[in-house]
Write a protein that holds these residues in place. Structure first.
Motif, PDB file in Angstrom:
ATOM      1  N   ALA A 271      29.972  32.075  38.965  1.00 37.12           N
ATOM      2  CA  ALA A 271      31.307  31.608  38.582  1.00 37.12           C
ATOM      3  C   ALA A 271      32.353  32.085  39.583  1.00 37.12           C
ATOM      4  CB  ALA A 271      31.646  32.104  37.168  1.00 37.12           C
ATOM      5  N   TRP A 272      32.184  33.314  40.058  1.00 37.48           N
ATOM      6  CA  TRP A 272      33.112  33.844  41.061  1.00 37.48           C
ATOM      7  C   TRP A 272      32.906  33.174  42.418  1.00 37.48           C
ATOM      8  CZ3 TRP A 272      31.080  37.160  45.091  1.00 37.48           C
ATOM      9  CH2 TRP A 272      32.049  37.592  46.001  1.00 37.48           C
ATOM     10  N   TRP A 273      31.658  33.012  42.831  1.00 38.22           N
ATOM     11  CA  TRP A 273      31.343  32.510  44.163  1.00 38.22           C
ATOM     12  C   TRP A 273      31.732  31.043  44.321  1.00 38.22           C
ATOM     13  CZ3 TRP A 273      29.842  34.825  48.572  1.00 38.22           C
ATOM     14  CH2 TRP A 273      29.363  34.014  49.605  1.00 38.22           C
ATOM     15  N   PHE A 274      31.410  30.212  43.340  1.00 40.98           N
ATOM     16  CA  PHE A 274      31.607  28.773  43.491  1.00 40.98           C
ATOM     17  C   PHE A 274      32.927  28.277  42.915  1.00 40.98           C
ATOM     18  CE2 PHE A 274      27.010  29.077  44.009  1.00 40.98           C
ATOM     19  CZ  PHE A 274      26.804  28.214  45.076  1.00 40.98           C
ATOM     20  N   PHE A 275      33.428  28.917  41.862  1.00 39.71           N
ATOM     21  CA  PHE A 275      34.626  28.417  41.208  1.00 39.71           C
ATOM     22  C   PHE A 275      35.838  29.313  41.415  1.00 39.71           C
ATOM     23  CE2 PHE A 275      31.149  26.722  38.443  1.00 39.71           C
ATOM     24  CZ  PHE A 275      31.273  25.400  38.851  1.00 39.71           C
ATOM     25  N   MET A 281      34.898  41.837  39.501  1.00 37.87           N
ATOM     26  CA  MET A 281      34.363  43.177  39.322  1.00 37.87           C
ATOM     27  C   MET A 281      34.401  43.598  37.854  1.00 37.87           C
ATOM     28  SD  MET A 281      33.178  43.915  42.161  1.00 37.87           S
ATOM     29  CE  MET A 281      32.635  45.547  41.636  1.00 37.87           C
ATOM     30  N   LEU A 282      35.508  43.285  37.189  1.00 42.37           N
ATOM     31  CA  LEU A 282      35.608  43.615  35.769  1.00 42.37           C
ATOM     32  C   LEU A 282      34.571  42.844  34.965  1.00 42.37           C
ATOM     33  CD1 LEU A 282      37.211  45.202  33.644  1.00 42.37           C
ATOM     34  CD2 LEU A 282      38.719  43.217  33.430  1.00 42.37           C
ATOM     35  N   LYS A 283      34.414  41.568  35.306  1.00 43.05           N
ATOM     36  CA  LYS A 283      33.435  40.752  34.596  1.00 43.05           C
ATOM     37  C   LYS A 283      32.012  41.235  34.869  1.00 43.05           C
ATOM     38  CE  LYS A 283      36.280  36.591  34.336  1.00 43.05           C
ATOM     39  NZ  LYS A 283      36.450  35.191  34.743  1.00 43.05           N
ATOM     40  N   LEU A 284      31.762  41.658  36.090  1.00 39.85           N
ATOM     41  CA  LEU A 284      30.441  42.152  36.423  1.00 39.85           C
ATOM     42  C   LEU A 284      30.142  43.450  35.674  1.00 39.85           C
ATOM     43  CD1 LEU A 284      27.906  41.683  38.032  1.00 39.85           C
ATOM     44  CD2 LEU A 284      28.945  42.879  39.965  1.00 39.85           C
ATOM     45  N   VAL A 285      31.145  44.319  35.562  1.00 44.33           N
ATOM     46  CA  VAL A 285      30.959  45.538  34.770  1.00 44.33           C
ATOM     47  C   VAL A 285      30.629  45.170  33.328  1.00 44.33           C
ATOM     48  CG1 VAL A 285      32.151  47.536  33.777  1.00 44.33           C
ATOM     49  CG2 VAL A 285      32.386  47.025  36.210  1.00 44.33           C
ATOM     50  N   GLY A 286      31.388  44.216  32.779  1.00 42.08           N
ATOM     51  CA  GLY A 286      31.102  43.774  31.418  1.00 42.08           C
ATOM     52  C   GLY A 286      29.710  43.179  31.290  1.00 42.08           C
ATOM     53  N   ALA A 287      29.298  42.392  32.295  1.00 43.14           N
ATOM     54  CA  ALA A 287      27.962  41.806  32.267  1.00 43.14           C
ATOM     55  C   ALA A 287      26.889  42.888  32.294  1.00 43.14           C
ATOM     56  CB  ALA A 287      27.788  40.860  33.451  1.00 43.14           C
TER      57      ALA A 287
END
Length: 300
Positions: A271-275, A281-287
């Protein structure tokens, strides 16, 4: 969980994240796109299903047909909700929310309906999954009030759609686990029949439901202008789920369902790379928090 089963689930998770990325690129034509890729999947699976039947490995009886029909209804609800969610909210909120709620709801149903009794480790994992979803959906305070309002609105929509999608995920996961363990010995044949049912039901719906003319126009446009997304989803979606069905024949659904949600990390990065979705970083921590909760559920 045996390494071979874990490998099946992890490959399925990557395939799942990639096909969701492709699905996100088709906006505003949810019903038609869902029909198109399920229909193409059914056509691709038909020769394999025919070979299984001719070889005598697994016959089709009324029990398999009934189970596949109910599975088809649940998958239609899931697929249409997913496309609608992607039309109205960011992938980086809808995807992890849906994939996080699904296994938690599966555990709730297993406890309240099926009489399973998870241990404290699994319960802790479920709460950690919810905490990770909260982290993924947090929006840092923006510079303007309008930006805050817009971001909060998108998060709320994403959570609502994610919750609805999670209900369907739990529903088809529990039902399909029952089907491949008690109704049929061939997940591939079962899923092929289910996809054929999806295609038939949605084709009838495109003719009988209001707005049929618009849906048919959308369908033609998808065939002409969205071939890459259509083929990607039509191949990777059944691949991902058939692998999960085989895994559920070899391991408890309470382990397979949450472990497959490692796709959250892949989906968040895509989602970060293409859109260009923000706060990666916050979303990745949550993931990662979600996945740690999933790990506890699996270990429990």
């Amino acid at each position: 969980m045996a390494p071979s089963v874990l490998a099946l689930v992890l490959v399925a998770a990557v395939a799942h994240a990639v096909w969701n990325l492709a699905a996100k690129t088709v906006a505003g034509k949810g019903y038609a796109f869902v029909l198109a890729y399920h229909g193409l999947s059914a056509l691709l699976l038909a020769p394999i299903a025919g070979w299984i039947l001719v070889s005598g490995a697994q016959p089709i009886d009324w029990r398999l047909l009934a189970a596949a029909l109910l599975s088809a209804v649940l998958h239609i609800g899931y697929s249409i909700s997913l496309q609608s969610g992607y039309d109205h909210a960011p992938l980086g909120v809808v995807y992890p929310s849906a994939r996080g709620f699904g296994p938690v709801l599966t555990i709730v149903v297993a406890v309240t309906v099926l009489g399973e009794r998870p241990g404290w480790v699994e319960i802790a994992g479920a709460f950690i999954v919810l905490a990770g979803i909260a982290v993924v959906t947090v929006q840092p305070r923006a510079i303007t009030g309008q930006a805050v309002s817009d971001g909060s609105s998108g998060v709320r929509r994403g959570l609502l759609w994610g919750g609805l999608i999670g209900v369907f995920i739990a529903g088809y996961t529990l039902w399909d686990d029952f089907a491949v363990n008690h109704v049929t010995a061939s997940p591939l044949l079962y899923f092929a029949v289910s996809e054929a049912c999806v295609g038939l039901i949605m084709t009838v719906g495109m003719v009988a439901l209001p707005g049929g003319r618009e849906k048919r126009a959308d369908f033609r446009e998808i065939l002409l202008s969205h071939k890459r997304a259509l083929v990607t989803v039509a191949i990777l979606s059944p691949l991902a789920y058939v692998l999960v069905l085989y895994a559920m024949q070899q391991a408890p659904v309470a382990l397979v369902a949450p472990v497959r949600e490692t796709s959250i990390i892949v989906g968040t990065l895509l989602a970060w790379w293409f859109f260009g979705e923000k706060n990666v970083m916050l979303k990745l921590v949550g993931a990662l928090v979600v996945v740690s909760g999933i790990g506890l559920i699996a270990l429990g």
